[in-house]
Design an enzyme around this catalytic site. Structure first.
Site, PDB file in Angstrom:
ATOM      1  N   THR A 132       0.818  -1.214   0.000  1.00 22.30           N
ATOM      2  CA  THR A 132       0.000   0.000   0.000  1.00 22.30           C
ATOM      3  C   THR A 132       0.852   1.264   0.000  1.00 22.30           C
ATOM      4  O   THR A 132       2.004   1.242   0.447  1.00 22.30           O
ATOM      5  CB  THR A 132      -0.895  -0.008   1.268  1.00 22.30           C
ATOM      6  OG1 THR A 132      -1.514   1.255   1.417  1.00 22.30           O
ATOM      7  CG2 THR A 132      -0.074  -0.260   2.534  1.00 22.30           C
ATOM      8  N   ASP A 133       0.254   2.378  -0.442  1.00 24.28           N
ATOM      9  CA  ASP A 133       0.949   3.673  -0.377  1.00 24.28           C
ATOM     10  C   ASP A 133       1.018   4.199   1.055  1.00 24.28           C
ATOM     11  O   ASP A 133       1.774   5.137   1.338  1.00 24.28           O
ATOM     12  CB  ASP A 133       0.266   4.705  -1.293  1.00 24.28           C
ATOM     13  CG  ASP A 133      -1.200   4.979  -0.970  1.00 24.28           C
ATOM     14  OD1 ASP A 133      -1.737   4.383  -0.007  1.00 24.28           O
ATOM     15  OD2 ASP A 133      -1.810   5.809  -1.677  1.00 24.28           O
ATOM     16  N   GLU A 134       0.225   3.587   1.967  1.00 24.64           N
ATOM     17  CA  GLU A 134       0.182   4.122   3.339  1.00 24.64           C
ATOM     18  C   GLU A 134       1.509   3.947   4.078  1.00 24.64           C
ATOM     19  O   GLU A 134       1.740   4.606   5.090  1.00 24.64           O
ATOM     20  CB  GLU A 134      -0.953   3.466   4.137  1.00 24.64           C
ATOM     21  CG  GLU A 134      -2.293   3.677   3.466  1.00 24.64           C
ATOM     22  CD  GLU A 134      -3.496   3.511   4.368  1.00 24.64           C
ATOM     23  OE1 GLU A 134      -3.331   3.464   5.600  1.00 24.64           O
ATOM     24  OE2 GLU A 134      -4.604   3.440   3.824  1.00 24.64           O
ATOM     25  N   TYR A 158      -1.944  -0.480  11.037  1.00 19.55           N
ATOM     26  CA  TYR A 158      -2.059  -1.151   9.739  1.00 19.55           C
ATOM     27  C   TYR A 158      -0.835  -0.870   8.871  1.00 19.55           C
ATOM     28  O   TYR A 158      -0.171  -1.793   8.385  1.00 19.55           O
ATOM     29  CB  TYR A 158      -3.343  -0.698   9.011  1.00 19.55           C
ATOM     30  CG  TYR A 158      -3.331  -1.025   7.530  1.00 19.55           C
ATOM     31  CD1 TYR A 158      -3.423  -2.345   7.087  1.00 19.55           C
ATOM     32  CD2 TYR A 158      -3.202  -0.013   6.565  1.00 19.55           C
ATOM     33  CE1 TYR A 158      -3.395  -2.655   5.727  1.00 19.55           C
ATOM     34  CE2 TYR A 158      -3.185  -0.310   5.212  1.00 19.55           C
ATOM     35  CZ  TYR A 158      -3.274  -1.633   4.799  1.00 19.55           C
ATOM     36  OH  TYR A 158      -3.233  -1.928   3.455  1.00 19.55           O
ATOM     37  N   LYS A 162       2.191  -3.325   7.420  1.00 21.65           N
ATOM     38  CA  LYS A 162       2.450  -3.494   5.977  1.00 21.65           C
ATOM     39  C   LYS A 162       3.896  -3.093   5.678  1.00 21.65           C
ATOM     40  O   LYS A 162       4.581  -3.741   4.877  1.00 21.65           O
ATOM     41  CB  LYS A 162       1.482  -2.653   5.133  1.00 21.65           C
ATOM     42  CG  LYS A 162       0.047  -3.128   5.131  1.00 21.65           C
ATOM     43  CD  LYS A 162      -0.153  -4.525   4.551  1.00 21.65           C
ATOM     44  CE  LYS A 162       0.029  -4.600   3.053  1.00 21.65           C
ATOM     45  NZ  LYS A 162      -0.346  -5.930   2.504  1.00 21.65           N
TER      46      LYS A 162
HETATM   47  P1  NAD Z   1      -9.607  -7.500   2.315  1.00 20.07           P
HETATM   48  O1  NAD Z   1      -9.588  -7.203   3.763  1.00 20.07           O
HETATM   49  O2  NAD Z   1     -10.848  -7.234   1.532  1.00 20.07           O
HETATM   50  O3  NAD Z   1      -9.252  -9.057   2.074  1.00 20.07           O
HETATM   51  C1  NAD Z   1      -8.218  -9.699   2.770  1.00 20.07           C
HETATM   52  C2  NAD Z   1      -8.331 -11.197   2.512  1.00 20.07           C
HETATM   53  O4  NAD Z   1      -7.241 -11.840   3.200  1.00 20.07           O
HETATM   54  C3  NAD Z   1      -9.625 -11.818   3.055  1.00 20.07           C
HETATM   55  O5  NAD Z   1     -10.171 -12.713   2.113  1.00 20.07           O
HETATM   56  C4  NAD Z   1      -9.171 -12.558   4.310  1.00 20.07           C
HETATM   57  O6  NAD Z   1      -9.966 -13.707   4.603  1.00 20.07           O
HETATM   58  C5  NAD Z   1      -7.750 -12.946   3.936  1.00 20.07           C
HETATM   59  N1  NAD Z   1      -6.907 -13.170   5.116  1.00 20.07           N
HETATM   60  C6  NAD Z   1      -6.762 -12.338   6.177  1.00 20.07           C
HETATM   61  N2  NAD Z   1      -5.914 -12.898   7.083  1.00 20.07           N
HETATM   62  C7  NAD Z   1      -5.493 -14.072   6.555  1.00 20.07           C
HETATM   63  C8  NAD Z   1      -4.602 -15.093   7.004  1.00 20.07           C
HETATM   64  N3  NAD Z   1      -3.983 -15.016   8.191  1.00 20.07           N
HETATM   65  N4  NAD Z   1      -4.379 -16.159   6.191  1.00 20.07           N
HETATM   66  C9  NAD Z   1      -5.024 -16.263   4.992  1.00 20.07           C
HETATM   67  N5  NAD Z   1      -5.889 -15.341   4.541  1.00 20.07           N
HETATM   68  C10 NAD Z   1      -6.120 -14.260   5.310  1.00 20.07           C
HETATM   69  O7  NAD Z   1      -8.364  -6.723   1.716  1.00 20.07           O
HETATM   70  P2  NAD Z   1      -8.198  -5.982   0.313  1.00 20.07           P
HETATM   71  O8  NAD Z   1      -8.741  -4.618   0.423  1.00 20.07           O
HETATM   72  O9  NAD Z   1      -8.653  -6.886  -0.761  1.00 20.07           O
HETATM   73  O10 NAD Z   1      -6.604  -5.850   0.259  1.00 20.07           O
HETATM   74  C11 NAD Z   1      -5.811  -6.895  -0.281  1.00 20.07           C
HETATM   75  C12 NAD Z   1      -4.345  -6.505  -0.181  1.00 20.07           C
HETATM   76  O11 NAD Z   1      -4.118  -5.300  -0.886  1.00 20.07           O
HETATM   77  C13 NAD Z   1      -3.874  -6.247   1.252  1.00 20.07           C
HETATM   78  O12 NAD Z   1      -2.565  -6.763   1.378  1.00 20.07           O
HETATM   79  C14 NAD Z   1      -3.871  -4.733   1.369  1.00 20.07           C
HETATM   80  O13 NAD Z   1      -2.904  -4.295   2.299  1.00 20.07           O
HETATM   81  C15 NAD Z   1      -3.509  -4.339  -0.043  1.00 20.07           C
HETATM   82  N6  NAD Z   1      -4.002  -3.019  -0.486  1.00 20.07           N
HETATM   83  C16 NAD Z   1      -5.326  -2.693  -0.348  1.00 20.07           C
HETATM   84  C17 NAD Z   1      -5.777  -1.480  -0.830  1.00 20.07           C
HETATM   85  C18 NAD Z   1      -7.235  -1.081  -0.736  1.00 20.07           C
HETATM   86  O14 NAD Z   1      -7.584   0.049  -1.059  1.00 20.07           O
HETATM   87  N7  NAD Z   1      -8.126  -1.967  -0.317  1.00 20.07           N
HETATM   88  C19 NAD Z   1      -4.890  -0.583  -1.420  1.00 20.07           C
HETATM   89  C20 NAD Z   1      -3.527  -0.951  -1.532  1.00 20.07           C
HETATM   90  C21 NAD Z   1      -3.107  -2.176  -1.068  1.00 20.07           C
HETATM   91  O1  TDX Z   2     -16.715   6.191   7.530  1.00 18.87           O
HETATM   92  C1  TDX Z   2     -15.680   6.662   7.053  1.00 18.87           C
HETATM   93  N1  TDX Z   2     -15.544   8.023   6.957  1.00 18.87           N
HETATM   94  C2  TDX Z   2     -14.426   8.631   6.478  1.00 18.87           C
HETATM   95  O2  TDX Z   2     -14.341   9.853   6.412  1.00 18.87           O
HETATM   96  C3  TDX Z   2     -14.587   5.834   6.600  1.00 18.87           C
HETATM   97  C4  TDX Z   2     -14.679   4.328   6.679  1.00 18.87           C
HETATM   98  C5  TDX Z   2     -13.472   6.449   6.099  1.00 18.87           C
HETATM   99  N2  TDX Z   2     -13.372   7.807   6.051  1.00 18.87           N
HETATM  100  C6  TDX Z   2     -12.138   8.426   5.507  1.00 18.87           C
HETATM  101  C7  TDX Z   2     -10.840   7.919   6.093  1.00 18.87           C
HETATM  102  C8  TDX Z   2      -9.895   8.005   4.928  1.00 18.87           C
HETATM  103  O3  TDX Z   2      -9.345   9.309   4.846  1.00 18.87           O
HETATM  104  O4  TDX Z   2     -12.109   8.063   4.124  1.00 18.87           O
HETATM  105  C9  TDX Z   2     -10.773   7.770   3.706  1.00 18.87           C
HETATM  106  C10 TDX Z   2     -10.734   6.351   3.189  1.00 18.87           C
HETATM  107  O5  TDX Z   2     -10.920   5.501   4.299  1.00 18.87           O
HETATM  108  P1  TDX Z   2     -10.856   3.896   4.169  1.00 18.87           P
HETATM  109  O6  TDX Z   2     -11.839   3.467   3.132  1.00 18.87           O
HETATM  110  O7  TDX Z   2     -10.963   3.330   5.543  1.00 18.87           O
HETATM  111  O8  TDX Z   2      -9.415   3.686   3.529  1.00 18.87           O
HETATM  112  P2  TDX Z   2      -7.949   4.106   4.020  1.00 18.87           P
HETATM  113  O9  TDX Z   2      -7.896   4.298   5.489  1.00 18.87           O
HETATM  114  O10 TDX Z   2      -7.502   5.257   3.171  1.00 18.87           O
HETATM  115  O11 TDX Z   2      -7.151   2.765   3.614  1.00 18.87           O
HETATM  116  C11 TDX Z   2      -7.469   2.077   2.385  1.00 18.87           C
HETATM  117  O12 TDX Z   2      -6.568   2.414   1.370  1.00 18.87           O
HETATM  118  C12 TDX Z   2      -5.258   1.927   1.443  1.00 18.87           C
HETATM  119  C13 TDX Z   2      -7.484   0.574   2.589  1.00 18.87           C
HETATM  120  O13 TDX Z   2      -8.382   0.252   3.644  1.00 18.87           O
HETATM  121  C14 TDX Z   2      -6.102   0.039   2.870  1.00 18.87           C
HETATM  122  O14 TDX Z   2      -6.131  -1.378   2.961  1.00 18.87           O
HETATM  123  C15 TDX Z   2      -5.200   0.451   1.746  1.00 18.87           C
HETATM  124  O15 TDX Z   2      -3.888   0.068   2.011  1.00 18.87           O
END
Ligand code: NAD
Ligand code: TDX
Length: 353
Positions: A132-134, A158, A162
Site C-alpha cells: 500500500t501507499d500508506e 495497519y 504493511k
Molecule cells: P480484504 O480485507 O478485503 O481481504 C483480505 C483477505 O485476506 C480476506 O479474504 C481474508 O480472509 C484474507 N486473510 C486475512 N488474514 C489471513 C490469514 N492469516 N491467512 C489467509 N488469509 C487471510 O483486503 P483488500 O482490500 O482486498 O486488500 C488486499 C491486499 O491489498 C492487502 O494486502 C492490502 O494491504 C492491499 N491493499 C489494499 C488497498 C485497498 O484500497 N483496499 C490498497 C492498496 C493495497
Molecule cells: O466512515 C468513514 N468516513 C471517512 O471519512 C470511513 C470508513 C473512512 N473515512 C475516511 C478515512 C480516509 O481518509 O475516508 C478515507 C478512506 O478511508 P478507508 O476506506 O478506511 O481507507 P484508508 O484508510 O484510506 O485505507 C485504504 O486504502 C489503502 C485501505 O483500507 C487500505 O487497505 C489500503 O492500504
C-alpha cells in the site's frame, strides 16, 4: 499454476476472477476466510477446475509447505492481510499476526519450495507482494507525490505492519535471492468491497437512509484507483517486473474525501432519486480517526514508463460503474450487512470449490 493468498477478499477476488477470464492457467486460492473473506464473490467459479480453494491461514507453515509441494506453483501473488485502518486502531494484534508473522511464514515456505526447484524453474519463480501507499506516511498539501524512493514513515498500526512486511520481502531478495516484486498501490474501489471502507459504506448508508459519517473536516486526500486497474498492474508486474524492484500503482486521482462523498451522492441522486432532497443531506461530519493521515498521492510513472501500464478507468467512469454495480448487486451487499454471508461461507466451503 499460480498461488494467490487472500483471494476471497476484495482485491484478491477481483484478481482471481479477472485472471480466470483471461487465462487458462489455474489459481490455488489460499485464504483463511476472516470476516473479510467471502466465497459468495467467487460463486461463479464453482465447478471450475482452474480454481482450487484452500482454507488455510498464512501463519500455518506446515499447511503452506504441503500446498507448495502438492500444487507446485510458478508464482505467488500475496494479497492476504488485515486491511482496515480503523480496525487496526482498535485491535492491532491481528494485524501484526497476519501482516508481519503471516508474510514471514509465507516467505519462508516460498523460500523452502523455491530452493527445491530446478535451476530454470528457480529463475522463473516470482513472489509478488501486494502492498500500500500508506507505508510512506502523510504528505503536506504541496509535497511531491510518493515515488518508489520515498522513505517509509507509517503512521497507523495497519501501515506499520504493511511496512514491516515490505521490509521482510526486500530482505528475502537481498539476502536469499528469492525473486520478489513489491507493489505499493493507492486506495482501491469497485465491486465486492467490504462495506467498512469509505465508498461501499457511503453507498450502503445512503440507500438505507442512514448518516454518511465523514471524519474530521472531510479534507483528507486519497488517490483512488478502480480495482480492475490495480489487477491489470499486478499482472504486468508479475509478467515483466524486475525481481528486487518495487512499483508504485496509482490512478492520478487525488480527491478530498468530501469530494468523493459528494460524487457518490450526486450519482445516487440520478440513479435512485429520493422523494425529496438529496443524499448530500445525510452527510454528517464526525470525530476524526486518530492519527488520520492527511494526504496520500502516488507517482505511478515508473510503472507506466517501464512496463507500459495505464489505468483503463478515470475517476468518473470508475465511480459510475461502482455505483451501478452496488445498485445491481444489493443481494451481495445485504448478505454482507446482515452477516448471512458467513453462514453461506461455512455451509459452502469445500476444499475444492
Ligand atoms: P480484504 O480485507 O478485503 O481481504 C483480505 C483477505 O485476506 C480476506 O479474504 C481474508 O480472509 C484474507 N486473510 C486475512 N488474514 C489471513 C490469514 N492469516 N491467512 C489467509 N488469509 C487471510 O483486503 P483488500 O482490500 O482486498 O486488500 C488486499 C491486499 O491489498 C492487502 O494486502 C492490502 O494491504 C492491499 N491493499 C489494499 C488497498 C485497498 O484500497 N483496499 C490498497 C492498496 C493495497
Ligand atoms: O466512515 C468513514 N468516513 C471517512 O471519512 C470511513 C470508513 C473512512 N473515512 C475516511 C478515512 C480516509 O481518509 O475516508 C478515507 C478512506 O478511508 P478507508 O476506506 O478506511 O481507507 P484508508 O484508510 O484510506 O485505507 C485504504 O486504502 C489503502 C485501505 O483500507 C487500505 O487497505 C489500503 O492500504
Amino acid at each position: 499454476m499460480i498461488l494467490v493468498t487472500g483471494g476471497a477478499g476484495f482485491i484478491g477476488a477481483n484478481f482471481v476472477l479477472d485472471w480466470l477470464r483471461g487465462a487458462q492457467e489455474a489459481v490455488l486460492n489460499v485464504d483463511k476466510l476472516t470476516y473479510a473473506g467471502n466465497l459468495r464473490t467467487l460463486e461463479s467459479l464453482q465447478g471450475d477446475s482452474r480454481h482450487v480453494f484452500a482454507r488455510v491461514d498464512i501463519c500455518d507453515a506446515a499447511a503452506l509447505d504441503a500446498l507448495f509441494a502438492t500444487h507446485r506453483p510458478r508464482a505467488v501473488v500475496h494479497f492476504a492481510a488485515e486491511s482496515h485502518v480503523d480496525r487496526s486502531i482498535h485491535g492491532p494484534a491481528d494485524f501484526v499476526q497476519t501482516n508481519v508473522v503471516g508474510t514471514f511464514a509465507l516467505l519462508e515456505a516460498a523460500r523452502r519450495y523455491w530452493a527445491s526447484l530446478e535451476r530454470g524453474e528457480r529463475e522463473a519463480f516470482r513472489f509478488l507482494h501486494v502492498s500500500t501507499d500508506e507505508v510512506f506516511g502523510s504528505l503536506g498539501p504541496t509535497d511531491p507525490q510518493f515515488s518508489e524512493t520515498t522513505p517509509y514513515a507509517p503512521n497507523s498500526p495497519y501501515s506499520a505492519t504493511k511496512a514491516g512486511s515490505d521490509h521482510l520481502v526486500r530482505a528475502y531478495f537481498h539476502t536469499y535471492g528469492l525473486p520478489t516484486l513489491t507493489t505499493n498501490c493507492s486506495n482501491n474501489y469497485g465491486p465486492y468491497q467490504f462495506p467498512e471502507k469509505l465508498i461501499p459504506l457511503m453507498i450502503a448508508n445512503a440507500l438505507a437512509g442512514k448518516a454518511l459519517p465523514v471524519y474530521g473536516d472531510g479534507r483528507n486526500v486519497r488517490d483512488w484507483l478502480y480495482v480492475t486497474d490495480h489487477c491489470s498492474a499486478i499482472r504486468e508486474v508479475l509478467a515483466r517486473g524486475e525481481p528486487g524492484q518495487t512499483y508504485n500503482i496509482g490512478g492520478w486521482n487525488e480527491k478530498a474525501n468530501i469530494e468523493v462523498v459528494h460524487t457518490l451522492c450526486d450519482l445516487l441522486d440520478v440513479a435512485r432519486p429520493l422523494a425529496q432532497g438529496s443524499y448530500r443531506d445525510q452527510i454528517a461530519f464526525v470525530k476524526d480517526r486518530p492519527g488520520h493521515d492527511r494526504r496520500y498521492a502516488i507517482d505511478a510513472s515508473k510503472l507506466e514508463r517501464e512496463l507500459g501500464w495505464k489505468p483503463a478507468e478515470t475517476f468518473e467512469t470508475g465511480m459510475a460503474k461502482t455505483v451501478r454495480w452496488y445498485l445491481e448487486h444489493q443481494a451481495w451487499v445485504n448478505e454482507v450487512a446482515s452477516g448471512e454471508y458467513r453462514k453461506w461461507v461455512e455451509t459452502n466451503y469445500t476444499k475444492r470449490m
